[in-house]
Scaffold this motif. Structure first.
Motif, PDB file in Angstrom:
ATOM      1  N   VAL A   1       0.842  -1.207   0.000  1.00 41.76           N
ATOM      2  CA  VAL A   1       0.000   0.000   0.000  1.00 41.76           C
ATOM      3  C   VAL A   1       0.872   1.250   0.000  1.00 41.76           C
ATOM      4  CG1 VAL A   1      -1.625   1.361   1.388  1.00 41.76           C
ATOM      5  CG2 VAL A   1      -1.983  -1.106   1.095  1.00 41.76           C
ATOM      6  N   LEU A   2       1.901   1.263   0.864  1.00 38.97           N
ATOM      7  CA  LEU A   2       2.762   2.447   0.960  1.00 38.97           C
ATOM      8  C   LEU A   2       3.574   2.674  -0.315  1.00 38.97           C
ATOM      9  CD1 LEU A   2       4.155   2.428   4.616  1.00 38.97           C
ATOM     10  CD2 LEU A   2       2.689   4.146   3.556  1.00 38.97           C
ATOM     11  N   GLU A   3       4.037   1.596  -0.917  1.00 39.55           N
ATOM     12  CA  GLU A   3       4.826   1.754  -2.139  1.00 39.55           C
ATOM     13  C   GLU A   3       3.996   2.409  -3.246  1.00 39.55           C
ATOM     14  OE1 GLU A   3       6.224  -2.175  -2.822  1.00 39.55           O
ATOM     15  OE2 GLU A   3       7.796  -2.061  -1.270  1.00 39.55           O
ATOM     16  N   ARG A   4       2.731   1.977  -3.366  1.00 42.53           N
ATOM     17  CA  ARG A   4       1.862   2.598  -4.376  1.00 42.53           C
ATOM     18  C   ARG A   4       1.592   4.064  -4.027  1.00 42.53           C
ATOM     19  NH1 ARG A   4      -0.890  -2.449  -3.925  1.00 42.53           N
ATOM     20  NH2 ARG A   4      -2.485  -1.498  -2.598  1.00 42.53           N
ATOM     21  N   ARG A   5       1.400   4.310  -2.739  1.00 39.23           N
ATOM     22  CA  ARG A   5       1.113   5.685  -2.283  1.00 39.23           C
ATOM     23  C   ARG A   5       2.323   6.590  -2.506  1.00 39.23           C
ATOM     24  NH1 ARG A   5      -1.103   9.702  -1.796  1.00 39.23           N
ATOM     25  NH2 ARG A   5      -2.513  10.461  -0.165  1.00 39.23           N
ATOM     26  N   MET A   6       3.524   6.065  -2.245  1.00 39.21           N
ATOM     27  CA  MET A   6       4.733   6.874  -2.449  1.00 39.21           C
ATOM     28  C   MET A   6       4.947   7.183  -3.919  1.00 39.21           C
ATOM     29  SD  MET A   6       7.498   5.555   0.431  1.00 39.21           S
ATOM     30  CE  MET A   6       7.431   3.819   0.007  1.00 39.21           C
ATOM     31  N   ASP A   7       4.648   6.222  -4.788  1.00 38.20           N
ATOM     32  CA  ASP A   7       4.793   6.468  -6.231  1.00 38.20           C
ATOM     33  C   ASP A   7       3.885   7.617  -6.667  1.00 38.20           C
ATOM     34  OD1 ASP A   7       6.671   4.509  -6.564  1.00 38.20           O
ATOM     35  OD2 ASP A   7       5.259   2.972  -7.250  1.00 38.20           O
TER      36      ASP A   7
ATOM     37  N   LEU B   1       7.452   5.514   7.655  1.00 39.97           N
ATOM     38  CA  LEU B   1       6.713   4.294   7.991  1.00 39.97           C
ATOM     39  C   LEU B   1       7.247   3.093   7.209  1.00 39.97           C
ATOM     40  CD1 LEU B   1       3.149   5.849   8.065  1.00 39.97           C
ATOM     41  CD2 LEU B   1       4.265   4.737  10.001  1.00 39.97           C
ATOM     42  N   ALA B   2       7.556   3.295   5.943  1.00 39.01           N
ATOM     43  CA  ALA B   2       8.074   2.201   5.116  1.00 39.01           C
ATOM     44  C   ALA B   2       9.394   1.678   5.665  1.00 39.01           C
ATOM     45  CB  ALA B   2       8.230   2.662   3.667  1.00 39.01           C
ATOM     46  N   ALA B   3      10.236   2.582   6.173  1.00 33.74           N
ATOM     47  CA  ALA B   3      11.518   2.170   6.747  1.00 33.74           C
ATOM     48  C   ALA B   3      11.301   1.266   7.956  1.00 33.74           C
ATOM     49  CB  ALA B   3      12.329   3.397   7.141  1.00 33.74           C
TER      50      ALA B   3
ATOM     51  N   CYS C   1       5.867  -3.055  13.242  1.00 32.32           N
ATOM     52  CA  CYS C   1       4.511  -2.635  12.901  1.00 32.32           C
ATOM     53  C   CYS C   1       4.434  -1.111  12.858  1.00 32.32           C
ATOM     54  CB  CYS C   1       3.505  -3.166  13.924  1.00 32.32           C
ATOM     55  SG  CYS C   1       3.313  -4.976  13.871  1.00 32.32           S
ATOM     56  N   ALA C   2       3.554  -0.583  12.026  1.00 32.12           N
ATOM     57  CA  ALA C   2       3.434   0.867  11.864  1.00 32.12           C
ATOM     58  C   ALA C   2       3.012   1.550  13.159  1.00 32.12           C
ATOM     59  CB  ALA C   2       2.437   1.192  10.752  1.00 32.12           C
ATOM     60  N   ARG C   3       2.301   0.828  14.037  1.00 39.24           N
ATOM     61  CA  ARG C   3       1.852   1.462  15.294  1.00 39.24           C
ATOM     62  C   ARG C   3       3.008   1.749  16.249  1.00 39.24           C
ATOM     63  NH1 ARG C   3      -0.747  -3.363  15.071  1.00 39.24           N
ATOM     64  NH2 ARG C   3       0.334  -5.096  16.060  1.00 39.24           N
ATOM     65  N   THR C   4       4.194   1.193  15.979  1.00 38.80           N
ATOM     66  CA  THR C   4       5.352   1.470  16.830  1.00 38.80           C
ATOM     67  C   THR C   4       6.008   2.805  16.462  1.00 38.80           C
ATOM     68  OG1 THR C   4       6.944   0.330  15.388  1.00 38.80           O
ATOM     69  CG2 THR C   4       5.807  -1.008  17.045  1.00 38.80           C
ATOM     70  N   VAL C   5       5.606   3.385  15.349  1.00 35.97           N
ATOM     71  CA  VAL C   5       6.213   4.633  14.877  1.00 35.97           C
ATOM     72  C   VAL C   5       5.427   5.809  15.455  1.00 35.97           C
ATOM     73  CG1 VAL C   5       6.837   6.020  12.872  1.00 35.97           C
ATOM     74  CG2 VAL C   5       6.949   3.513  12.742  1.00 35.97           C
ATOM     75  N   GLU C   6       6.116   6.690  16.167  1.00 38.91           N
ATOM     76  CA  GLU C   6       5.457   7.865  16.740  1.00 38.91           C
ATOM     77  C   GLU C   6       5.331   8.951  15.674  1.00 38.91           C
ATOM     78  OE1 GLU C   6       7.137   9.274  20.342  1.00 38.91           O
ATOM     79  OE2 GLU C   6       7.140   7.308  21.328  1.00 38.91           O
ATOM     80  N   LEU C   7       4.106   9.463  15.536  1.00 38.66           N
ATOM     81  CA  LEU C   7       3.839  10.512  14.556  1.00 38.66           C
ATOM     82  C   LEU C   7       3.197  11.711  15.240  1.00 38.66           C
ATOM     83  CD1 LEU C   7       2.257   8.442  11.621  1.00 38.66           C
ATOM     84  CD2 LEU C   7       4.638   9.148  11.863  1.00 38.66           C
ATOM     85  N   THR C   8       3.473  12.888  14.726  1.00 39.94           N
ATOM     86  CA  THR C   8       2.802  14.090  15.211  1.00 39.94           C
ATOM     87  C   THR C   8       1.378  14.110  14.645  1.00 39.94           C
ATOM     88  OG1 THR C   8       3.455  15.443  13.313  1.00 39.94           O
ATOM     89  CG2 THR C   8       5.005  15.311  15.160  1.00 39.94           C
ATOM     90  N   GLU C   9       0.554  15.030  15.132  1.00 39.01           N
ATOM     91  CA  GLU C   9      -0.820  15.140  14.630  1.00 39.01           C
ATOM     92  C   GLU C   9      -0.814  15.453  13.136  1.00 39.01           C
ATOM     93  OE1 GLU C   9      -3.520  17.655  16.695  1.00 39.01           O
ATOM     94  OE2 GLU C   9      -3.060  16.814  18.666  1.00 39.01           O
ATOM     95  N   ASP C  10       0.091  16.333  12.705  1.00 38.37           N
ATOM     96  CA  ASP C  10       0.166  16.678  11.284  1.00 38.37           C
ATOM     97  C   ASP C  10       0.594  15.475  10.449  1.00 38.37           C
ATOM     98  OD1 ASP C  10      -0.614  19.250  11.792  1.00 38.37           O
ATOM     99  OD2 ASP C  10       1.418  20.088  11.801  1.00 38.37           O
ATOM    100  N   GLU C  11       1.540  14.695  10.968  1.00 37.21           N
ATOM    101  CA  GLU C  11       1.983  13.500  10.245  1.00 37.21           C
ATOM    102  C   GLU C  11       0.864  12.465  10.190  1.00 37.21           C
ATOM    103  OE1 GLU C  11       6.806  13.359  11.052  1.00 37.21           O
ATOM    104  OE2 GLU C  11       5.442  12.643  12.631  1.00 37.21           O
ATOM    105  N   GLU C  12       0.151  12.326  11.297  1.00 40.57           N
ATOM    106  CA  GLU C  12      -0.962  11.373  11.355  1.00 40.57           C
ATOM    107  C   GLU C  12      -2.026  11.738  10.323  1.00 40.57           C
ATOM    108  OE1 GLU C  12      -2.151   7.940  12.563  1.00 40.57           O
ATOM    109  OE2 GLU C  12      -0.907   8.831  14.140  1.00 40.57           O
TER     110      GLU C  12
END
Length: 364
Positions: A137-143, A165-167, A174-185
């Motif tokens: 999903v992310l690869e298609r979204r990044m393209d 997130l892809a990294a 899992c993506a839930r382990t990555v901390e994101l700001t509100e803007d990033e979310e």
């Protein structure tokens, strides 16, 4: 609120679902006995609502509810269509949160899809399949985002979030382990990721581990240590015992739990934890016609909460007359609460609290 029960075949998913809902989903000792997802609606235990019902003897009693979905067992290669993989992934995309059932007991009479019990391998199998699906999903979204950047550089911030997130996914996290700001979310609003969904791990333990914290169960301990790395919760449940408890009446259930030395059934703990997992609370309305729990998100203001009851109440909101349940329990009656000065009048900026007993004043 919809929660998906997932796991490898024969780990106790359908047994847990049956115990939760008494819905009679097929539960058998072979893979893929669940093909179409089974759905059941479960009430949220709430002693506060019971207290109000005893006070008012209402014509109608309406607790909050959770919808549980028993999703087909997943196997290695699901992200490539193995087993019922595509169907599994489609079903799990529709739920708000995940209950991941992991078998933490030995039983030669119950086959395991991989031949032997290894809870951490089972967890990794499912997580990796979800990670692979998210990476696609992310690869298609990044393209698409890179192409959009050629016309407008504002998409650079969005691309940075996807790459971040892809990294992590590429490292098996899992993506839930990555901390994101509100803007990033906010960048993910149209890119729902399976491994970003909140999760509760359900350790399906044997009868000997069904009571207190099973610290002598090595599989459970390992699972709990892993869950801590992603700030997830683990609840130990003996699904077979819970299925038996679910068949009992209230008094029989209390006696059975007492015999086992358990204060609260695993299912009650799981339902409450699921409700909390999604950041939900209940406010209460009470009277002779109905006692009811209304589900809202934490941080909801009074007018929006009023809208849960009827849009006209939100539109014509004047004020909310509120009693905290703890105060009602302390003083015993509404009249005593009022005499003690504990009835509050709150305006449009009031943030609702769990257990608020409310009467909304409005005019349309």
């Amino acid at each position: 609120m919809k929660l998906g029960i997932v796991g490898l075949p024969n780990v106790g998913k359908s047994t847990l679902f049956n115990a939760l809902t008494n819905a009679g989903a097929e539960s058998a000792n072979y893979p893929f006995c669940t093909i179409e997802p089974n759905v059941g609606v479960v009430t949220v235990p709430d002693k506060r609502l019971d207290f109000l019902a005893d006070m008012h003897h209402p014509n109608k009693y309406t607790p909050a509810v959770i919808e549980f979905v028993d999703i087909a067992g997943l196997v290695k290669g699901a992200s490539k269509g193995e087993g019922l993989g595509n169907q599994f992934l489609a079903n799990i995309r529709e739920v708000d949160a995940i209950l991941h059932v992991i078998r933490c007991f030995e039983d030669d009479n119950i086959i395991h899809v991989d031949g032997k019990i290894d809870p951490m391998r089972d967890l990794e199998t499912i997580n990796l399949e979800l990670i692979f699906a998210d990476l696609e999903v992310l690869e298609r979204r990044m393209d698409r985002t890179r192409k959009a950047m050629k016309a407008d550089k504002k998409f650079a911030a969005e691309l940075a979030v996807f790459e971040k997130l892809a990294a992590a996914l590429g490292e098996g996290k899992c993506a839930r382990t990555v901390e994101l700001t509100e803007d990033e979310e906010a960048c993910l609003y149209d890119t729902p990721l399976l491994t970003r969904k909140p999760v509760i791990y359900v350790a399906n333990v044997d009868e000997d581990s069904a009571g207190a914290e099973p610290t002598d169960n090595a599989a459970y301990v390992a699972l709990k240590e892993y869950a801590a790395t992603e700030h997830s919760q683990v609840i130990p449940i003996c699904c077979q015992i819970e299925a038996e408890i679910a068949e009992l009446s209230g008094e029989e259930k209390a006696m059975f739990l007492a015999d086992l030395g358990i204060e609260e059934s695993g299912l009650d703990r799981l339902i409450k934890a699921s409700y909390s997992l999604l950041g939900l609370i209940s406010f209460l309305t009470a009277g002779p016609d109905e006692c009811r729990a209304w589900t809202i998100r934490k941080g909801t203001k009074a007018p929006k909460a009023a809208g849960k009851i009827h849009s006209d109440i939100e539109r014509g909101f004047i004020r909310a007359e509120i009693v905290a349940f703890a105060d009602l329990e302390k003083y015993g009656t509404m009249n005593a609460v009022k005499e003690a000065g504990m009835l509050r009048s709150e305006g449009k900026e009031y943030i609702m609290q769990d257990g608020d007993i409310v009467f909304f004043r409005f005019n349309v």
